[in-house]
Each structure stands twice: as C-alpha cells, then as structure tokens.
Design an enzyme around this catalytic site. Structure first.
Site, mmCIF file in Angstrom:
data_model
loop_
_atom_site.group_PDB
_atom_site.id
_atom_site.type_symbol
_atom_site.label_atom_id
_atom_site.label_comp_id
_atom_site.label_asym_id
_atom_site.label_seq_id
_atom_site.Cartn_x
_atom_site.Cartn_y
_atom_site.Cartn_z
ATOM 1 N N SER A 1 44.809 49.536 36.230
ATOM 2 C CA SER A 1 43.601 49.006 35.575
ATOM 3 C C SER A 1 42.389 49.668 36.222
ATOM 4 O O SER A 1 42.483 50.150 37.366
ATOM 5 C CB SER A 1 43.546 47.493 35.818
ATOM 6 O OG SER A 1 42.268 46.983 35.492
ATOM 7 N N TYR B 1 45.118 39.295 40.628
ATOM 8 C CA TYR B 1 45.344 40.384 39.663
ATOM 9 C C TYR B 1 44.756 41.686 40.201
ATOM 10 O O TYR B 1 45.419 42.725 40.207
ATOM 11 C CB TYR B 1 44.681 40.019 38.327
ATOM 12 C CG TYR B 1 44.773 41.108 37.273
ATOM 13 C CD1 TYR B 1 45.894 41.224 36.461
ATOM 14 C CD2 TYR B 1 43.738 42.018 37.091
ATOM 15 C CE1 TYR B 1 45.984 42.215 35.498
ATOM 16 C CE2 TYR B 1 43.817 43.017 36.132
ATOM 17 C CZ TYR B 1 44.944 43.104 35.329
ATOM 18 O OH TYR B 1 45.024 44.103 34.378
#
Ligand SMILES: NC(=O)c1ccc[n+]([C@@H]2O[C@H](COP(=O)([O-])OP(=O)(O)OC[C@H]3O[C@@H](n4cnc5c(N)ncnc54)[C@H](OP(=O)(O)O)[C@@H]3O)[C@@H](O)[C@H]2O)c1
Length: 257
Positions: free
Chosen positions: A138, A151
C-alpha cells in the site's frame, strides 16, 4: 513478463483489486485462479467470469495454505505467478479495549499470509522458467495512516519483506514484485469501516485504472509498482517524513479514550 502464457494464483481475488486484476489477466489470455474465505463471494465471481477458477482458502491458516499448495501444484502445475493480495483494513483505536487475538488480525492476514505463501510456493515457482511473487502492499507502507495503525504496520512490514526477498531471489528465475496501491475504490476503503471524514483527501483511484497500471508494470518488469498518490507518498516520506506522518495522522487526533 509474458502474461498470455502465464498461470496466476491470486489470494483474495473474490472482490476489489484482486478480482479486477483477475479479470484483466483473463482478458490478456492468462489462466487465473483466485482464493478467498467466503464461498458465496467466490461463487459470485465465478458466475461473472466463468473462465476463473476459484478455491476457498484462508491465508491466515497455515494448514489451509499447505492444502492450497497441494491443490495448485497437482491441478494447476503450470502456475508461475503468485499474487499475495488478500487483506483486511480496520480502524483501530488503541485506547479502546479489544480482545488480544483480535487486535492482531491484520498481521495474521496481511503480513503472515504473504510470508506463509512465499515459503509454501517458492520451491514450485523455482521450477518454472519465468516466475514471480507479487506482494500487494500500500502507499501506507511508506507513511502510516494513524487511524489504522496495525494495518499500516503490516504494509510497512510487507514492503521490507519484499525488498529482502528480492535480494535473496537475485540470480533465480523468480522475481519479487511489489504493488503499492493508493486509496482505491473497493469495499476495503470505501465500505462501512471508514467515514467520509476518515478517508478525506485525494479521490480513490478507480479499481480498473489501478489494475491496468499493475498489469502494465508486470508486463514491463517493474519491481515496485506505485500508481498515483503512492508514488508521491514514497518520495514525501524521504523528503519530509514528519510532515508526511502528521498529514496522514490528522484523522486520528480525536481518537481518545
Ligand atoms: N482499496 C484500497 O484502497 C487499497 C489500498 C492499498 C492497498 N490495498 C490492498 O489491496 C489488497 C486488496 O484489497 P481490496 O481493496 O481489493 O479489498 P476487498 O475488496 O475487501 O478484497 C479483499 C479480498 O481479500 C479476501 N480476503 C480477506 N481476508 C482473507 C484471508 N484471510 N484469506 C484469503 N482471502 C482473504 C476477501 O475475501 P473474503 O473476505 O471472502 O476472504 C476479498 O476477496 C489488500 O491487501 C489491501 O490491503 C487496498
């Protein structure tokens, strides 16, 4: 990489980015197998794309990863690309009480999942003339999003793991590729977990655009594919790291107990 003659396994391919990549790879002539935990979602994906092969499997469960490896190597021995895409993202307020086995769920899926899959599939991939392991990290691998601290940590960890793996795989026929998507229009980012205020900022990238950027990068042997805002985040994290962390941390400032 030559995608037309490739067989690709995508974890978490029943929704969002994984499903869109599957669709675009099928259009290129590749054979594609996707996994996911929810049978109904897999059946729906299969109904929409009849050429897709689907297998129910949870990357957080070592035994299921082992069973998946056996199924793939016996049923689809030509598999030469593994895309570690399965992931979850939650808003986690560390001031709030949460069961200890729950607070680490992202780590089990987003980080331990790709490590398990790499360990399980590497011997098979090494038997292929041209192979790749793709880890979907990400833009948050470069700068943490403070409302999703666990996360963000998994994605930074996955980025680091992929860099190290790339060095270990030098001189082999297996490439280590990272896809670092920016905020993308999928249930993970635009679903119920986050409010509009939480995800205020650049508009999410349409998922078909993200998948096209990935497929183009894969065809051109790009090692770290950073579409849209992700590229900016990587450079900002080097030029002005504190500014970047505070900028993405704004939405967490009200997280109090
Ligand atoms: N969307 C974004 O803004 C964005 C940005 C950067 C990175 N990413 C990354 O891109 C990847 C895909 O996300 P997405 O946005 O496409 O989310 P999504 O639409 O929610 O899809 C996630 C997929 O992963 C599967 N999955 C979840 N946990 C799993 C597990 N334990 N084992 C196997 N499959 C599992 C889900 O199916 P089941 O629930 O049925 O298992 C689903 O198919 C993730 O790694 C995510 O972190 C997304």
């Amino acid at each position: 990489m030559d995608l037309k003659s490739s067989t690709v396994l995508i974890t978490g391919g029943s929704s969002g980015i994984g499903l869109e990549i599957a669709k675009q790879l099928l259009e290129k002539g590749a054979k594609v197998i996707v996994t996911g935990r929810d049978r109904a979602k897999l059946d729906e994906a299969k109904a929409k794309h009849p050429k897709l092969e689907v297998i129910q499997s949870d990357v957080a469960d070592s035994k299921q990863v082992e069973t998946l490896k056996q199924a793939i190597t016996s049923k689809y021995p030509e598999t030469n690309i593994v895309i570690n895409n399965a992931g979850i993202m939650r808003k986690i307020n560390m001031h709030e009480n949460r069961a200890l086995e729950d607070v680490t769920r992202e780590i089990e899926i987003n980080l331990m999942g790709p490590v398990r899959m790499t360990q399980a599939f590497l011997p098979h991939l090494k038997t292929k003339p041209e192979a790749a392991i793709v880890n979907v990290s990400s833009g948050l691998a470069f700068v943490p999003f403070a409302i999703s601290p666990v996360y963000s940590a998994t994605k930074a960890g996955l980025h680091s793991f992929t860099q190290a793996l790339r060095i270990q795989l030098k001189g082999t026929n297996v490439r280590a590729i990272e896809l670092a998507p920016p905020g993308t229009d999928t249930p993970l980012f635009t679903g119920d977990e986050f409010t509009k205020e939480d995800t205020a900022g650049p508009k999410p990238m349409p998922v078909d655009e993200l998948a096209r950027a990935f497929v183009r990068g894969l065809e051109r042997d790009v090692e770290e594919i950073r579409p849209g805002v992700s590229n900016g985040l990587k450079w900002l994290s080097r030029i002005a790291p504190d500014f970047a962390v505070n900028m993405l941390g704004k939405s967490a400032q009200n997280m109090r107990h």
